[in-house]
Design a protein around this motif. Sequence first.
Motif, mmCIF file in Angstrom:
data_model
loop_
_atom_site.group_PDB
_atom_site.id
_atom_site.type_symbol
_atom_site.label_atom_id
_atom_site.label_comp_id
_atom_site.label_asym_id
_atom_site.label_seq_id
_atom_site.Cartn_x
_atom_site.Cartn_y
_atom_site.Cartn_z
ATOM 1 N N ILE A 516 44.060 -50.014 6.020
ATOM 2 C CA ILE A 516 43.092 -50.466 7.013
ATOM 3 C C ILE A 516 41.860 -49.571 6.891
ATOM 4 N N GLU A 517 40.712 -50.182 6.675
ATOM 5 C CA GLU A 517 39.497 -49.397 6.490
ATOM 6 C C GLU A 517 38.416 -49.828 7.477
ATOM 7 N N ALA A 543 40.149 -44.456 7.176
ATOM 8 C CA ALA A 543 41.227 -45.245 6.572
ATOM 9 C C ALA A 543 42.557 -44.929 7.251
ATOM 10 N N PHE A 544 43.430 -45.930 7.280
ATOM 11 C CA PHE A 544 44.754 -45.793 7.895
ATOM 12 C C PHE A 544 45.707 -46.690 7.123
ATOM 13 N N GLU A 545 46.944 -46.233 6.899
ATOM 14 C CA GLU A 545 47.921 -47.031 6.157
ATOM 15 C C GLU A 545 49.128 -47.324 7.048
ATOM 16 N N TYR A 546 49.664 -48.535 6.873
ATOM 17 C CA TYR A 546 50.843 -48.939 7.647
ATOM 18 C C TYR A 546 51.775 -49.733 6.749
ATOM 19 N N TYR A 556 50.976 -61.318 11.650
ATOM 20 C CA TYR A 556 50.793 -60.202 12.557
ATOM 21 C C TYR A 556 49.303 -60.004 12.837
ATOM 22 N N LEU A 557 48.996 -59.464 14.023
ATOM 23 C CA LEU A 557 47.615 -59.190 14.408
ATOM 24 C C LEU A 557 47.393 -57.687 14.453
ATOM 25 N N VAL A 558 46.343 -57.231 13.768
ATOM 26 C CA VAL A 558 46.004 -55.816 13.719
ATOM 27 C C VAL A 558 44.707 -55.609 14.500
ATOM 28 N N SER A 559 44.783 -54.874 15.609
ATOM 29 C CA SER A 559 43.599 -54.543 16.400
ATOM 30 C C SER A 559 43.095 -53.171 15.954
ATOM 31 N N ILE A 560 41.844 -53.129 15.489
ATOM 32 C CA ILE A 560 41.260 -51.917 14.908
ATOM 33 C C ILE A 560 40.144 -51.437 15.829
ATOM 34 N N GLU A 561 40.376 -50.302 16.501
ATOM 35 C CA GLU A 561 39.380 -49.768 17.411
ATOM 36 C C GLU A 561 38.650 -48.608 16.746
ATOM 37 N N THR A 562 37.329 -48.637 16.777
ATOM 38 C CA THR A 562 36.504 -47.570 16.228
ATOM 39 C C THR A 562 35.539 -47.084 17.300
ATOM 40 N N ALA A 563 34.707 -46.126 16.930
ATOM 41 C CA ALA A 563 33.709 -45.613 17.862
ATOM 42 C C ALA A 563 32.661 -46.664 18.190
ATOM 43 N N SER A 564 32.532 -47.681 17.320
ATOM 44 C CA SER A 564 31.475 -48.681 17.490
ATOM 45 C C SER A 564 31.948 -49.994 18.095
#
Length: 575
Positions: A516-517, A543-546, A556-564
């Motif tokens: 996940i990038e 980056a994050f790996e799962y 599956y649903l991947v929710s990606i939260e960032t500073a923005s």
Amino acid sequence: QCSSLTSVTIPNSVTSIGGRAFSGCSDLGQITVAAGNPNYDSRDNCNAIIETSTNTLISGCKNTTIPNSVTSIRDYAFYGCSGMASVTIGNSVTSIGVLAFCQCSSLTSVTIPNSVTSIGRGAFSGCSGMGQITVADGNPNYDSRDNCNAIIETSTNTLISGCKNTVIPNSVTTIEAGAFSGCWGLTSITIPNSVTSIGDHAFSGCSCLTSVTIPNSVTSIGEWAFLGCSGLTSVTIGNSVTSIGDYVFYYCAGLTSVTIGNSVTSIGDHAFSGCSCLTSITIPQSVDTIGGGAFVGCSRLTTVYYNAKKAYVSAAYEDDGVFDYNSCPNLTTVHIGADVQEIGANIFKGCTGVHLVVALGPTPAMVGDAFADFADNSVLVVSCGQRLTYYSMWNKFEFNNIMEDCNEYMVSTSNVGSGGTVTASPAQAQMGQTVTLTVTPNAGMRLSSISVANASDPSQVIPVSPVGKAASNYRFVMPPYSVAVSASFTAGNAVGENSSIAASVYPNPTNGQVRIEAEDLRHITISNMLGQQIFNGSANGNAFEYDFGKHGAGLYLVSIETASGVAVKKVSVVK
């Protein structure tokens, strides 16, 4: 009562000071002992008694400030100082003695600096007003399980120790081995969604603990984690746990209800051994390894709902079997799920009391000698029209009778909450027949959860799965009893992809690891199409790996939260 006295130095010739000698000296902040080791009891002086030759704080009381010269706080130093509301421990202190702050009931908080490497047993015992002790950094070498507070190591977000009715803050990601071991006064515990692992012996011996819900964020439960929790009556294991360690619920004699999440792949050796009040257990589809002796000593166990697609007994204790008649004398009924493909030889070894087998699937599972010890007069019940199919494949077992169940059972949707509707097709079905559930959320709502259970026994959950990629249709195979459908809805649009930021997930489709990038990651949440969270954790960097390899095929649903902002991506898992 020398209220104007501000300081005093006691020479090294003094070896005895009477109780309350300086009591009421309200302006006196510190008494300095010049040298030596005076033999007196000065805990009632309500001041800081410092021995300068060894830089040791011998005794103190209300709102004491410990000077930076002090390196050690002696045993019992503040014992019984019930009026002390605060204490500041300097960075020079390396050790805190036995029962040092015991019974300081007005003390509400304390921060232990990273200089401290040793805290004596019961150092904060009886500090009833204090909810949390924070360890600034490092890994102190002490045994503080009797302190009856939450001991948090902030550098690693680890809960090292805790006791009676501790509230674990949302910052904690790990419950350390033995954290609550022997806390027999612990009656309740809330494990937050930030926790990902529970260590060995974490709650062993907590005999007054009555129920535990292990959240979806937890992925591993250590060995002996709930050993001897005899007051524990119900356990719910979240949908992210993949492994239940050896002896986890060993001799939890009061346990009557266990819900095992649908991501568990292994159940450890003797995991539920001695759970003598357990009457039924469901083995989910995801399980592929069951520990030897996993349910021995479950003397009241009557029914096993077996849904594992392919499962075998762990090699270490495979000769022990999993249930065994001598340990489970009341086990009489085994339900074989519709999707079961193969049952390991020793899983039902020694179960000579089983006389009823219910098989839901249209195709008989490969069983080898799995049923060899079942009673010779046992009855096999199959779905309508499947008698000859089962007879041709399982005829080596001496079933007294193979019966077809052609009755129709009800599907109730009365438990569906407001916010949408669920319709079942058909609304009445025969055992082994596929039932489709169509979900229609109201405007501005979406489905958050859906489940199917025995209408007479809600603890018996029926496997349900989404149909295709849309989350609007689900299906299950009808068991030989009526069922109730439960569903809940939450505000929001139908679940799908959206993005307020640039993010990528690859490879997709996948059968294992994904990357996940996105720029400046903060948090990752992963859910299946039933709305169940399978991962909820913090992330940082870009980056994050799962690894999806431990989960079943599907969307599956991947929710990606960032500073923005937040992006939601779909991931297709193939097997």
